[in-house]
Design an enzyme around this catalytic site. Structure first.
Site, PDB file in Angstrom:
ATOM      1  N   SER A  35      84.548  22.950  -5.632  1.00 27.59           N
ATOM      2  CA  SER A  35      85.839  22.809  -6.448  1.00 27.59           C
ATOM      3  C   SER A  35      85.314  22.237  -7.884  1.00 27.59           C
ATOM      4  O   SER A  35      84.488  21.329  -7.595  1.00 27.59           O
ATOM      5  CB  SER A  35      86.605  21.767  -5.670  1.00 27.59           C
ATOM      6  N   TYR A  48      88.910  13.512  -1.803  1.00 27.98           N
ATOM      7  CA  TYR A  48      88.624  14.993  -2.073  1.00 27.98           C
ATOM      8  C   TYR A  48      87.485  15.198  -2.822  1.00 27.98           C
ATOM      9  O   TYR A  48      86.540  16.028  -2.583  1.00 27.98           O
ATOM     10  CB  TYR A  48      89.892  15.735  -2.710  1.00 27.98           C
TER      11      TYR A  48
END
Length: 119
Positions: A35, A48
């Protein structure tokens, strides 16, 4: 942190290591989904970005180790998509929940201004 790391990082590592002998024999390829958060962390995202940075680091290390076996390792880094992780109300709710779990001492140390600035 443990739950997010278990899914986003440790699970990916376990699956990769399980199939690594087959990938070496077939001179295959590994494609991991990271990501942009693995490169640019946001203060509101907590575990995250840590997990996605781990995907980046694992994939980079693996790429170097697998080169001599003819196995290629790739990372896909999607940009921002509208999901629950970055939707405004959801983020505010997560921040409020995290704030409420903190001790009175921690809330005093950071102050209400910190919470509002994070929103």
């Amino acid at each position: 942190y443990k739950a997010v790391l278990s899914v986003n990082l440790l699970g990916m590592i376990d699956v990769t290591r399980t199939f690594l002998p087959f990938l070496k024999k077939s001179r295959g390829r590994i494609v991991n989904v990271a990501s942009i958060a693995g490169r640019l962390a946001s203060r509101a995202m907590g575990p995250y970005p840590v997990s996605k940075y781990g995907v980046e680091a694992f994939s980079d290390s693996l790429r170097r180790a697998m080169w001599c076996f003819g196995v290629s390792v790739h990372i896909i880094e999607p940009g921002v998509f509208r999901t629950n992780i970055n939707e405004g109300e959801s983020v505010h709710r997560l921040l409020d929940d995290a704030w409420e779990r903190q001790s009175a001492e921690t809330r005093k140390e950071y102050g209400e201004e910190f919470l509002q600035a994070a929103k």
